[in-house]
Design a protein around this motif. Sequence first.
Motif, PDB file in Angstrom:
ATOM      1  N   LEU A 125      -6.992   0.807   8.074  1.00  0.00           N
ATOM      2  CA  LEU A 125      -6.543  -0.400   7.382  1.00  0.00           C
ATOM      3  C   LEU A 125      -7.543  -1.545   7.501  1.00  0.00           C
ATOM      4  O   LEU A 125      -7.441  -2.547   6.804  1.00  0.00           O
ATOM      5  CB  LEU A 125      -5.192  -0.867   7.933  1.00  0.00           C
ATOM      6  CG  LEU A 125      -3.955  -0.095   7.490  1.00  0.00           C
ATOM      7  CD1 LEU A 125      -2.716  -0.665   8.163  1.00  0.00           C
ATOM      8  CD2 LEU A 125      -3.789  -0.138   5.980  1.00  0.00           C
ATOM      9  N   GLY A 126      -8.514  -1.396   8.416  1.00  0.00           N
ATOM     10  CA  GLY A 126      -9.466  -2.470   8.617  1.00  0.00           C
ATOM     11  C   GLY A 126      -8.845  -3.657   9.336  1.00  0.00           C
ATOM     12  O   GLY A 126      -7.775  -3.566   9.936  1.00  0.00           O
ATOM     13  N   CYS A 127      -9.520  -4.790   9.235  1.00  0.00           N
ATOM     14  CA  CYS A 127      -9.094  -5.971   9.992  1.00  0.00           C
ATOM     15  C   CYS A 127      -8.756  -7.173   9.102  1.00  0.00           C
ATOM     16  O   CYS A 127      -8.720  -8.315   9.572  1.00  0.00           O
ATOM     17  CB  CYS A 127     -10.192  -6.367  10.985  1.00  0.00           C
ATOM     18  SG  CYS A 127     -10.500  -5.137  12.269  1.00  0.00           S
ATOM     19  N   GLY A 128      -8.498  -6.926   7.833  1.00  0.00           N
ATOM     20  CA  GLY A 128      -8.222  -8.032   6.921  1.00  0.00           C
ATOM     21  C   GLY A 128      -6.942  -8.784   7.217  1.00  0.00           C
ATOM     22  O   GLY A 128      -6.777  -9.926   6.783  1.00  0.00           O
ATOM     23  N   SER A 129      -6.015  -8.149   7.959  1.00  0.00           N
ATOM     24  CA  SER A 129      -4.726  -8.784   8.223  1.00  0.00           C
ATOM     25  C   SER A 129      -4.572  -9.249   9.671  1.00  0.00           C
ATOM     26  O   SER A 129      -3.464  -9.565  10.101  1.00  0.00           O
ATOM     27  CB  SER A 129      -3.592  -7.814   7.882  1.00  0.00           C
ATOM     28  OG  SER A 129      -3.682  -6.647   8.680  1.00  0.00           O
ATOM     29  N   SER A 189      -9.776  -1.849  13.881  1.00  0.00           N
ATOM     30  CA  SER A 189      -8.386  -2.268  14.054  1.00  0.00           C
ATOM     31  C   SER A 189      -8.332  -3.634  14.712  1.00  0.00           C
ATOM     32  O   SER A 189      -9.255  -4.041  15.422  1.00  0.00           O
ATOM     33  CB  SER A 189      -7.608  -1.266  14.915  1.00  0.00           C
ATOM     34  OG  SER A 189      -7.471  -0.029  14.258  1.00  0.00           O
ATOM     35  N   CYS A 190      -7.222  -4.329  14.464  1.00  0.00           N
ATOM     36  CA  CYS A 190      -6.990  -5.630  15.098  1.00  0.00           C
ATOM     37  C   CYS A 190      -6.662  -5.433  16.575  1.00  0.00           C
ATOM     38  O   CYS A 190      -6.066  -4.420  16.958  1.00  0.00           O
ATOM     39  CB  CYS A 190      -5.825  -6.355  14.428  1.00  0.00           C
ATOM     40  SG  CYS A 190      -6.016  -6.596  12.641  1.00  0.00           S
ATOM     41  N   ALA A 191      -7.030  -6.409  17.396  1.00  0.00           N
ATOM     42  CA  ALA A 191      -6.762  -6.333  18.834  1.00  0.00           C
ATOM     43  C   ALA A 191      -6.623  -7.731  19.411  1.00  0.00           C
ATOM     44  O   ALA A 191      -7.356  -8.642  19.028  1.00  0.00           O
ATOM     45  CB  ALA A 191      -7.894  -5.593  19.550  1.00  0.00           C
ATOM     46  N   GLY A 192      -5.672  -7.869  20.325  1.00  0.00           N
ATOM     47  CA  GLY A 192      -5.585  -9.108  21.081  1.00  0.00           C
ATOM     48  C   GLY A 192      -6.690  -9.125  22.119  1.00  0.00           C
ATOM     49  O   GLY A 192      -6.997  -8.083  22.711  1.00  0.00           O
ATOM     50  N   SER A 193      -7.309 -10.271  22.352  1.00  0.00           N
ATOM     51  CA  SER A 193      -8.389 -10.320  23.334  1.00  0.00           C
ATOM     52  C   SER A 193      -7.835 -10.132  24.733  1.00  0.00           C
ATOM     53  O   SER A 193      -6.699 -10.522  25.027  1.00  0.00           O
ATOM     54  CB  SER A 193      -9.145 -11.652  23.242  1.00  0.00           C
ATOM     55  OG  SER A 193      -8.382 -12.698  23.802  1.00  0.00           O
ATOM     56  N   GLU A 194      -8.621  -9.513  25.598  1.00  0.00           N
ATOM     57  CA  GLU A 194      -8.186  -9.295  26.977  1.00  0.00           C
ATOM     58  C   GLU A 194      -7.933 -10.624  27.673  1.00  0.00           C
ATOM     59  O   GLU A 194      -7.022 -10.751  28.494  1.00  0.00           O
ATOM     60  CB  GLU A 194      -9.230  -8.463  27.728  1.00  0.00           C
ATOM     61  CG  GLU A 194      -8.764  -7.952  29.082  1.00  0.00           C
ATOM     62  CD  GLU A 194      -7.615  -6.968  28.994  1.00  0.00           C
ATOM     63  OE1 GLU A 194      -6.861  -6.850  29.982  1.00  0.00           O
ATOM     64  OE2 GLU A 194      -7.455  -6.314  27.945  1.00  0.00           O
ATOM     65  N   THR A 195      -8.726 -11.628  27.326  1.00  0.00           N
ATOM     66  CA  THR A 195      -8.545 -12.965  27.921  1.00  0.00           C
ATOM     67  C   THR A 195      -7.182 -13.535  27.569  1.00  0.00           C
ATOM     68  O   THR A 195      -6.435 -13.992  28.442  1.00  0.00           O
ATOM     69  CB  THR A 195      -9.649 -13.918  27.435  1.00  0.00           C
ATOM     70  OG1 THR A 195     -10.915 -13.427  27.853  1.00  0.00           O
ATOM     71  CG2 THR A 195      -9.434 -15.323  28.002  1.00  0.00           C
ATOM     72  N   ASP A 196      -6.829 -13.504  26.271  1.00  0.00           N
ATOM     73  CA  ASP A 196      -5.545 -14.051  25.835  1.00  0.00           C
ATOM     74  C   ASP A 196      -4.371 -13.216  26.364  1.00  0.00           C
ATOM     75  O   ASP A 196      -3.330 -13.761  26.744  1.00  0.00           O
ATOM     76  CB  ASP A 196      -5.478 -14.106  24.310  1.00  0.00           C
ATOM     77  CG  ASP A 196      -6.375 -15.174  23.713  1.00  0.00           C
ATOM     78  OD1 ASP A 196      -6.854 -16.044  24.476  1.00  0.00           O
ATOM     79  OD2 ASP A 196      -6.605 -15.126  22.487  1.00  0.00           O
TER      80      ASP A 196
END
Length: 265
Positions: free
Chosen positions: A166-170, A186-193
């Motif tokens: 799906l890519g990262c457009g969303s 793919s989308c990912a939450g940052s490890e820091t956040d």
Amino acid sequence: MSAAASLIACVLALAACLQGVSGSGIYDPCASQPDLAAGDGFTIGLAYYPGGSLEDWGTLHPCKSADRANLTAAGVASMTFRPKLDAMTFFRGSEAEEGQVLASVSGANIMTVVAYAGEVRSEPRIARVTSTGAVVGGVEPGRVNSLTLVARFDEGRLRYLQWHDLGCGSCARGDLCIHVGDGHQSCAGSETDCSCAGDNCALDLTSSDVLRCQLTLATAFSGTDKHSVPLGSASQIARLGHYSVSGAAGGAGASALGLAQAALG
């Protein structure tokens, strides 16, 4: 390395948690499943490999007895779910469960996953990276929050489990875009956040923000059922490109519960 606990998931369409990854009957992804018609239940497993790179999977398969012993020794844990054939389904474990599996292997800085059922296994995908050096070429540490799987059937019999890119457009604002394997992103939450604690964090992990820090899997179907009826839910995947998989699942109320103290074997 110690064997990790197995993850047990509930799918939105089910009333209760599935009991046992390597149990008997319809709740075992490795058990023989009959030819299926649209609307029938179908069991799939998702195996998490803490410390295992994409290359480490090779041809390892959770349903092969020799491979299962090796995977268990490596700390691999498995989540099972049972969607209905040709119904797009969202499912997930929990952020805490994923963290426990990763922490079960000392020094693990990457976690990868494969989907499997019977003799069929998908290619591996990255689910979590905690160190820039965990992947050749480097990648910003993060927790993948969305993957999309297509189960392809021929006359009601599973033939392939394939990832859809799906890519990262969303991606939500602040999310990373991670290369998860075979050129897919793919989308990912940052490890820091996702590891922040206190009052000055970008994410409120007591709210739906936590979905940006754990994997949500969208599963759809293509091919034909045992009556030669076309399976069309995979055609809905294109719509997911307009909004995040984790957001869609959150809106639908999909959930997963429970942590079972059982090994893969």
